[in-house]
Design an enzyme around this catalytic site. Structure first.
Site, PDB file in Angstrom:
ATOM      1  CG  ASP A 121      47.719   5.411   0.117  1.00  0.00           C
ATOM      2  OD1 ASP A 121      47.792   4.730   1.003  1.00  0.00           O
ATOM      3  OD2 ASP A 121      47.587   6.731   0.194  1.00  0.00           O
ATOM      4  CB  SER A 122      43.479   4.509   1.217  1.00  0.00           C
ATOM      5  OG  SER A 122      44.259   5.510   2.098  1.00  0.00           O
ATOM      6  CB  CYS A 164      47.600   2.101   2.093  1.00  0.00           C
ATOM      7  SG  CYS A 164      46.482   2.151   3.295  1.00  0.00           S
ATOM      8  CG  ASN A 165      51.649   2.321   7.362  1.00  0.00           C
ATOM      9  OD1 ASN A 165      52.342   1.827   7.876  1.00  0.00           O
ATOM     10  ND2 ASN A 165      52.071   3.268   6.586  1.00  0.00           N
ATOM     11  CB  THR A 166      45.149   0.904   6.519  1.00  0.00           C
ATOM     12  OG1 THR A 166      45.301   2.350   7.474  1.00  0.00           O
ATOM     13  CG2 THR A 166      43.895   0.223   7.063  1.00  0.00           C
ATOM     14  CD  GLU A 191      43.186  12.667   2.735  1.00  0.00           C
ATOM     15  OE1 GLU A 191      41.760  12.481   2.468  1.00  0.00           O
ATOM     16  OE2 GLU A 191      43.668  11.716   2.326  1.00  0.00           O
ATOM     17  CB  CYS A 209      49.753   6.763   8.951  1.00  0.00           C
ATOM     18  SG  CYS A 209      48.553   7.515   7.885  1.00  0.00           S
ATOM     19  CB  THR A 210      50.452   7.003   3.537  1.00  0.00           C
ATOM     20  OG1 THR A 210      49.046   7.082   3.956  1.00  0.00           O
ATOM     21  CG2 THR A 210      50.623   5.676   2.975  1.00  0.00           C
ATOM     22  CG  HIS A 211      47.659  10.795   5.125  1.00  0.00           C
ATOM     23  ND1 HIS A 211      47.767   9.602   4.480  1.00  0.00           N
ATOM     24  CD2 HIS A 211      46.685  11.674   4.695  1.00  0.00           C
ATOM     25  CE1 HIS A 211      46.782   9.563   3.869  1.00  0.00           C
ATOM     26  NE2 HIS A 211      46.317  10.957   3.851  1.00  0.00           N
TER      27      HIS A 211
HETATM   28  N1  DGL Z   1      46.865   5.376   3.728  1.00  0.00           N
HETATM   29  C1  DGL Z   1      46.307   5.276   5.251  1.00  0.00           C
HETATM   30  C2  DGL Z   1      47.552   4.525   5.933  1.00  0.00           C
HETATM   31  O1  DGL Z   1      48.752   4.601   5.852  1.00  0.00           O
HETATM   32  C3  DGL Z   1      45.964   6.367   5.738  1.00  0.00           C
HETATM   33  C4  DGL Z   1      44.509   6.978   5.039  1.00  0.00           C
HETATM   34  C5  DGL Z   1      43.421   6.181   5.307  1.00  0.00           C
HETATM   35  O2  DGL Z   1      42.928   5.894   6.383  1.00  0.00           O
HETATM   36  O3  DGL Z   1      43.008   5.553   4.363  1.00  0.00           O
HETATM   37  O4  DGL Z   1      47.330   3.870   6.908  1.00  0.00           O
END
Ligand code: DGL
Length: 261
Positions: free
Chosen positions: A6-7, A69-71, A148, A180-182
């Site tokens: 993930d990011s 990570c969704n992105t 975060e 989104c993961t968060h």
């Molecule tokens: N992990 C990213 C996602 O799921 C969210 C955090 C980021 O922007 O890096 O899209």
């Protein structure tokens, strides 16, 4: 080992879901904390990072990759699949499938980072499967920094969630994908603000189920995944806040190793 990247910290929600769905499988996690967030970077940059992250996990022994990570899943899946010859799972397809099962009126909402929402991937995949479906999306860029910071229950967070969800609420969505993961960490607030009748699809849980199903029909992958119940966590930048939030997400203290890619 199952390799998950993930990011940064959010992918730990996917680790948690995979640990619950597949107890005992060895896990290796990489959180790209030095280069986070991915959600407002260009596709080319996210693709390059995703290739490096995957390469690192494979070099450490991962035999299956989960792009938590969704992105990254939105923009880098094709490139990662093209470059590596092991099973690669992204978090979008399984959430889409589940949303289509859950929806009664075929009016589906999606929330995510700017990059994910502007990629249009959720909408495309939903419409491919059901051209009649209506999809309404909202980018929620402030939610990642709030999570975060650990502002999971603050009134300010509730207010911002309400504001982001308002346009989806007026469209009377009956299903909402947390793209989104968060966002699973804000699930209670999101459910409260969107209304208790709306189905919430948590992409961390749907991808864990998908991997479980995949392994039950893929003995050649299943047998190369070690099962000693270990979990290793690597990050590209180590901060005190990460340690605190990581332990909260996984509900236990974890050892983090700092590496440079
Ligand atoms: N992990 C990213 C996602 O799921 C969210 C955090 C980021 O922007 O890096 O899209």
């Amino acid at each position: 080992m199952i390799g998950i990247f993930d990011s940064g910290i959010g992918g730990l929600t996917v680790v948690r879901a995979i640990m619950d769905a597949l107890p005992g499988y060895d896990i290796i996690y990489f959180g790209d904390t030095a280069r986070t967030p991915y959600g407002n970077k260009s596709s080319d940059t996210v693709i390059q990072y995703s290739l490096q992250n995957t390469d690192f996990l494979i070099s450490q022994g991962a035999k299956l990759i989960v792009m938590a990570c969704n992105t990254a899943s939105s923009v880098a899946t094709d490139a990662v699949k093209k470059n590596f010859n092991i099973p690669i799972h992204e978090v979008i397809s399984s959430a889409v499938k589940q949303s289509l099962k859950a929806t009664r009126k075929s009016i589906i909402g999606v929330i995510g980072t700017r990059a994910t929402i502007s990629s249009g991937i959720y909408e495309r995949k939903i419409k491919e499967a059901n051209p009649e479906a209506k999809v309404f999306s909202a980018a929620c860029p402030l939610l990642v920094p709030l999570v975060e910071e650990g502002w999971l229950k603050k009134p300010e967070t509730r207010m911002i969630v309400k504001k982001y969800l308002h346009p989806l609420k007026v469209k009377q969505i009956d299903t909402l994908i947390l793209g989104c993961t968060h966002y699973p960490l804000l699930k209670a607030i999101i459910q409260h603000k969107i209304g208790k009748k709306v189905h919430i699809i948590d992409s961390s849980i749907s991808v864990a189920e998908e991997i479980n199903n995949f392994l039950s029909v893929s003995p050649e992958t299943e047998k190369v995944l070690s099962r000693n119940g270990t979990a290793k966590f690597f990050v590209s930048d180590l901060t005190q806040q990460f340690k605190i939030t990581a332990a909260e997400v996984l509900r236990r203290p974890i050892d983090l190793t700092h590496i440079r890619l």
